[in-house]
Structure formats: structure tokens, C-alpha cells
Design a protein around this motif. Structure first.
Motif, short mmCIF file in Angstrom:
data_model
loop_
_atom_site.label_atom_id
_atom_site.label_comp_id
_atom_site.label_asym_id
_atom_site.label_seq_id
_atom_site.Cartn_x
_atom_site.Cartn_y
_atom_site.Cartn_z
N ASN A 272 13.29 -60.48 76.01
CA ASN A 272 14.29 -61.18 75.21
C ASN A 272 15.68 -60.77 75.69
OD1 ASN A 272 16.13 -61.08 72.45
ND2 ASN A 272 14.84 -62.89 72.59
N HIS A 273 16.47 -61.77 76.10
CA HIS A 273 17.82 -61.52 76.60
C HIS A 273 18.80 -61.93 75.51
CE1 HIS A 273 15.92 -61.32 80.64
NE2 HIS A 273 15.19 -62.34 80.19
N ARG A 274 19.43 -60.96 74.89
CA ARG A 274 20.37 -61.25 73.78
C ARG A 274 21.79 -61.31 74.34
NH1 ARG A 274 19.73 -60.56 68.12
NH2 ARG A 274 21.43 -61.72 67.14
N PHE A 275 22.42 -62.49 74.25
CA PHE A 275 23.74 -62.68 74.83
C PHE A 275 24.87 -62.55 73.81
CE2 PHE A 275 20.85 -65.01 77.65
CZ PHE A 275 21.15 -64.41 78.85
N THR A 276 24.68 -63.15 72.63
CA THR A 276 25.69 -63.07 71.58
C THR A 276 24.98 -62.80 70.26
OG1 THR A 276 25.64 -65.42 70.97
CG2 THR A 276 27.04 -64.80 72.83
N GLU A 277 25.73 -62.76 69.18
CA GLU A 277 25.14 -62.58 67.86
C GLU A 277 24.23 -63.74 67.49
OE1 GLU A 277 25.33 -59.93 65.92
OE2 GLU A 277 26.55 -58.91 67.43
#
Length: 236
Positions: A39-44
Motif C-alpha cells: 500500500n502506497h500512501r501519498f496523501t491523507e
């Protein structure tokens, strides 16, 4: 005497009906599922998940299928997520070697995920609606189904946790309740953003029951923290 006995055994094995020596089927073997999810979390609000799964009819041999997917996720809140995804599958539905072409599938699915606490347990509800574009040996077919997965997770300590998952499927074609998956197992937090989970899976599908071992690795990459860290460095 030895020659006569040998000839008798050979003739017996050739002419006695095969039903007296039933062959093992795929249900008699302990198969395996190996998974990797990142899982690549970029922003909120935005993240992307890449996922791959390799299945065997036996622990490390006799290919069953490969599953790969890419999903875009919108985080409504910390515990609520909407997703849309594309998946590709290559499926060998025959237990032994055969010359028939594999079934291929292009899949689109929409998903809602909700998490909450229940006492000492972490609870997760996952609703998934799938559109399956199947390319069979003699025809192409569109199938639709709904999946609901209920998960319980109990943390023994910071490293070890236990988990149970139940996932029934509702098929919009012929047999409505054609599949169910039940998982029970344990997991380990290997690193801060990496965990290893090992499950026993009881897989019921179209009147068949399979016993499977699932080994999966989950990884989280969080670019929000990296960006925040860079900004703090600039401020100093």
C-alpha cells in the motif's frame, strides 16, 4: 513360481477396474497461496495498492492461478476507505497437467472498507462488488458477484497477533452461494511497516472443499512522512 506371481500381479493391475484404486483429487492435497500486498500512501486521502497472489494445488508445485491487481483508494476517514481496482488472473482449473488453454480473467471491482474496535479486537468489514470478464476455452462470459469479508484481529503484543476472517460470496448468476472462505492464523510485525501472516484456509467453492495454507507479506510505504520530514529539514 516367482514369474507366475509377477505375471498375475501385472495382469491384475491392468484389468481390475480403476475404481478399486481411486486416484487422489485436488481436494486431497494441502495447497498453498502466496501473497504480496503493498500500500502506497501519498496523501491523507489518496493511496494506491499493488497486490499479487500465486496459488498452487500442492505446497510448492502444481500451478493453480496467478492474480495481480492495482487499486486506487480514497480515504473518507481514518477508518473508512473507498476503492476501485483492476485485476488480471490466469487460471488453471485442472488439477493434473493438461493441454487445454487456461482461463483468463480481466476483473474490475469496487470496494468499501470499514474498521473499528470491539473491546480488545480490531474489526474490519470489507464489501466488494466485482465484474468478471472471463475468457474461457470456448466462449467469453461476464459474471457479477458480491463479497463480504469480516475480520477479527487480536494483538498479543507489539510483534505477534492472531486473526480470523470469514468471507462468503454471492453470485448473481446460477448458484447464488457458490463460494466461502474461512481463515485462521497468526501474524508477525517484522518491521515498522511490514508484516508477515500465515493462515489456514478452508475454501469451499462449487461443492468442493479445499485445505490451503496462505503465507502473505504486507508492506506500507507512507510518503506523507517523507514529505513532512523534508519540510522540517527545509525549515531548519
Amino acid at each position: 513360481m516367482i514369474i507366475k506371481t509377477t505375471l498375475f500381479v501385472l495382469l491384475f493391475s491392468l484389468f481390475v477396474p480403476a475404481q478399486l484404486f481411486p486416484q487422489k483429487t485436488s481436494e486431497d492435497y494441502l495447497g498453498s497461496w502466496y501473497t504480496l500486498g503493498i500500500n502506497h500512501r501519498f496523501t491523507e486521502k489518496i493511496s494506491v495498492t499493488t497486490y499479487a497472489e500465486l496459488r498452487f494445488y500442492e505446497p510448492i508445485s502444481n500451478y493453480n492461478l496467478i492474480f495481480t491487481s492495482l487499486s486506487g483508494n480514497y480515504h473518507l476517514k481514518q477508518n473508512k476507505t473507498l476503492s476501485i481496482a483492476y485485476a488480471y488472473l490466469d487460471i488453471d482449473s485442472v488439477f493434473d497437467e493438461d493441454n487445454r488453454p487456461n482461463t483468463t480473467e480481466n476483473r474490475i471491482y469496487e470496494q468499501y472498507n470499514y474498521k473499528h474496535k470491539l473491546g480488545a479486537f480490531n474489526v474490519q468489514h470489507r464489501f466488494r462488488l466485482e465484474q468478471r470478464f472471463l475468457q474461457l476455452a470456448d466462449k467469453n462470459e461476464l459474471q457479477n458477484r458480491l463479497r463480504y469479508r469480516f475480520s477479527l484481529k487480536y494483538n498479543i503484543n507489539k510483534t505477534l497477533f492472531l486473526g480470523i476472517k470469514e468471507e462468503p460470496f454471492i453470485n448473481f448468476q446460477d448458484q447464488a452461494f457458490h463460494e466461502n472462505r474461512f481463515f485462521i492464523g497468526a501474524g508477525f510485525h517484522l518491521f515498522k511497516h511490514t508484516q508477515l501472516q500465515m493462515d489456514y484456509l478452508k475454501h469451499h467453492i462449487r461443492k468442493k472443499n479445499f485445505n490451503r495454507i496462505q503465507i502473505g507479506i504486507s508492506i506500507l510505504t507512507d510518503y506523507r512522512k517523507s514529505k513532512s520530514h523534508v519540510n522540517q529539514q527545509k525549515l531548519h
